[in-house]
Design an enzyme around this catalytic site. Sequence first.
Site, PDB file in Angstrom:
ATOM      1  N   MET A  94      11.180  24.542   3.655  1.00  0.00           N
ATOM      2  CA  MET A  94      10.358  23.842   2.663  1.00  0.00           C
ATOM      3  C   MET A  94      11.200  22.989   1.715  1.00  0.00           C
ATOM      4  SD  MET A  94       7.541  25.401   0.022  1.00  0.00           S
ATOM      5  CE  MET A  94       6.620  26.280   1.271  1.00  0.00           C
ATOM      6  N   LYS A 126       0.845  -1.205   0.000  1.00  0.00           N
ATOM      7  CA  LYS A 126       0.000   0.000   0.000  1.00  0.00           C
ATOM      8  C   LYS A 126       0.881   1.256   0.000  1.00  0.00           C
ATOM      9  CE  LYS A 126      -0.379  -0.019   5.051  1.00  0.00           C
ATOM     10  NZ  LYS A 126      -1.119  -0.646   6.157  1.00  0.00           N
ATOM     11  N   TYR A 154      14.881  29.645  10.110  1.00  0.00           N
ATOM     12  CA  TYR A 154      13.739  30.363  10.674  1.00  0.00           C
ATOM     13  C   TYR A 154      13.705  30.256  12.198  1.00  0.00           C
ATOM     14  CZ  TYR A 154      11.604  30.472   6.002  1.00  0.00           C
ATOM     15  OH  TYR A 154      11.342  30.695   4.682  1.00  0.00           O
ATOM     16  N   ARG A 198     -11.150  -0.032  13.994  1.00  0.00           N
ATOM     17  CA  ARG A 198     -11.095   0.662  12.707  1.00  0.00           C
ATOM     18  C   ARG A 198     -12.142   0.012  11.808  1.00  0.00           C
ATOM     19  NH1 ARG A 198      -5.237   1.384   9.813  1.00  0.00           N
ATOM     20  NH2 ARG A 198      -5.543  -0.821   9.356  1.00  0.00           N
TER      21      ARG A 198
HETATM   22  C1  PLP Z   1      -0.416  -1.762   6.763  1.00  0.00           C
HETATM   23  C2  PLP Z   1      -1.117  -2.989   7.105  1.00  0.00           C
HETATM   24  C3  PLP Z   1      -0.411  -4.192   7.286  1.00  0.00           C
HETATM   25  C4  PLP Z   1       1.100  -4.255   7.336  1.00  0.00           C
HETATM   26  O1  PLP Z   1       1.522  -3.736   8.580  1.00  0.00           O
HETATM   27  P1  PLP Z   1       3.079  -3.727   8.969  1.00  0.00           P
HETATM   28  O2  PLP Z   1       3.111  -3.257  10.360  1.00  0.00           O
HETATM   29  O3  PLP Z   1       3.712  -2.753   8.019  1.00  0.00           O
HETATM   30  O4  PLP Z   1       3.587  -5.086   8.764  1.00  0.00           O
HETATM   31  C5  PLP Z   1      -1.133  -5.347   7.461  1.00  0.00           C
HETATM   32  N1  PLP Z   1      -2.486  -5.327   7.480  1.00  0.00           N
HETATM   33  C6  PLP Z   1      -3.199  -4.185   7.330  1.00  0.00           C
HETATM   34  C7  PLP Z   1      -4.665  -4.215   7.381  1.00  0.00           C
HETATM   35  C8  PLP Z   1      -2.539  -2.977   7.145  1.00  0.00           C
HETATM   36  O5  PLP Z   1      -3.237  -1.856   7.010  1.00  0.00           O
END
Ligand code: PLP
Length: 452
Positions: free
Chosen positions: A367, A63, A303, A165
Amino acid sequence: MTLSATCEWQFSSERGRANYDAARRRYPAQAIVDLAALRDNMRRLVGMVGGPASGTAVMGVVKADAYGHGLIPSALAALAGGATWLGTAQSHEALLLRKAGIGSERCHILTWVYNGTAVPFDELIANDIDVSVGSLSGIDGVAEAARRLGKTARVHVKVDSGFGRNGFTPAGFDAALAKLVPLAREGVLHVVGQWSHLAVADAPDVPEFVASTDRQIECFKDFTRRMESAGIAPEIRHLANTAATLSRPEIHFELTRPGIGLYGYEADPAMGAPATYGLKPAMTLQAQLGTVKDVEAGHGVSYGRTYLTPSDTSTAIVPIGYADGIHRSASGFDMEGAKHVIKDGGPVRVMTAEGPRLYRVSGRVCMDQFILDLHGSAAELGVHEGDTVELFGPGRGEDYAEPTADDWGRAADTISYEIFTCLRNRIPRLYEHASDVLSAEDLAKLDPASML
Ligand SMILES: *Cc1c(COP(=O)(O)O)cnc(C)c1O
């Protein structure tokens, strides 16, 4: 002559060297990803679940553009390392994998985050992508699309075992089963999996968290029993992220979902260093220095004057900033500065005439740039404009003074995950060992300008 604080890159060809030079002209920083490390990390993770014949498969979680490492090259390296599943949060990225030619004969793909009323379910089903269902409208959306297409949709039922979630809660599960069971009987949906996510699997040292993970596991198993008695037993159960893949073999079930481990990091430095698990950080972030100059003691840097040079010194500009994903929270303050606190900034490895030295961001990250106090004369140190410095790399041990994304995570009060995923794509991604890891057919799926 300019010096480099990164390792010698292995170019596969003259073309690779030319790509490297072109990337340096295009942008003063580069993120170099070692595809052999990605492959080997996946091999390692596959080994941890007992190997390819163990009955537990491994999903490479790719992802967010493969945690900033580049979706397609990382996915292909994960497959080369033995992953048989790929996973993305956004359906868009799952579709990109199939569009790149990673077919269903090669691996399963699961996608999970969606708004059940607006996801392109038809395109996902048509492309043999498994979808997660975790809401009643999600079930309706998938079922409608499957009917329209006349093709059975492969679904994974997401249950909320305590993460809070996505997914059905224990109280809401009867309503989900009432929808799922007839759809499965009718062949509209094929219930492939049952899955959930862990909240604190990365804290094996905190008894309270271990207990809450235990409760999540019990809750997960209750959901399985309810699916079994409803007649839709899941074929594949999956719960383990990287942390649980590394530390909880009893919940590997039929599939594990490591993300950060693929990229060579443990989930939390409290679990130990990557090397503890035989993992190697795959990404090196390097930059070429801008202006290097001498300044007097008491000179304000950046800054807000949060850093005043403690003595006569030289400073060097690192020409990337928060618009590149260098966290502003990784700024560095000193007692003389306006905040009157000492706060270590993000670490940078600089090659000097006497060997590598670790410096820290001095003052506020801007930036497009930040500044390093070199604590000495650049001329004496042998540091010049154009030198290559390293923000993080594989972490080659103490002698190398090489920072990792975990070190940046500490400096910015965040986690390695956010360090990678915040890196903007204006920083070129370059791939080392692509031709060692990928078949000719897979190599053709990569941007030829990205290969070293
Ligand atoms: C991101 C994610 C993972 C992987 O998690 P890691 O801690 O990077 O291994 C697995 N399952 C779900 C649902 C996730 O969102």
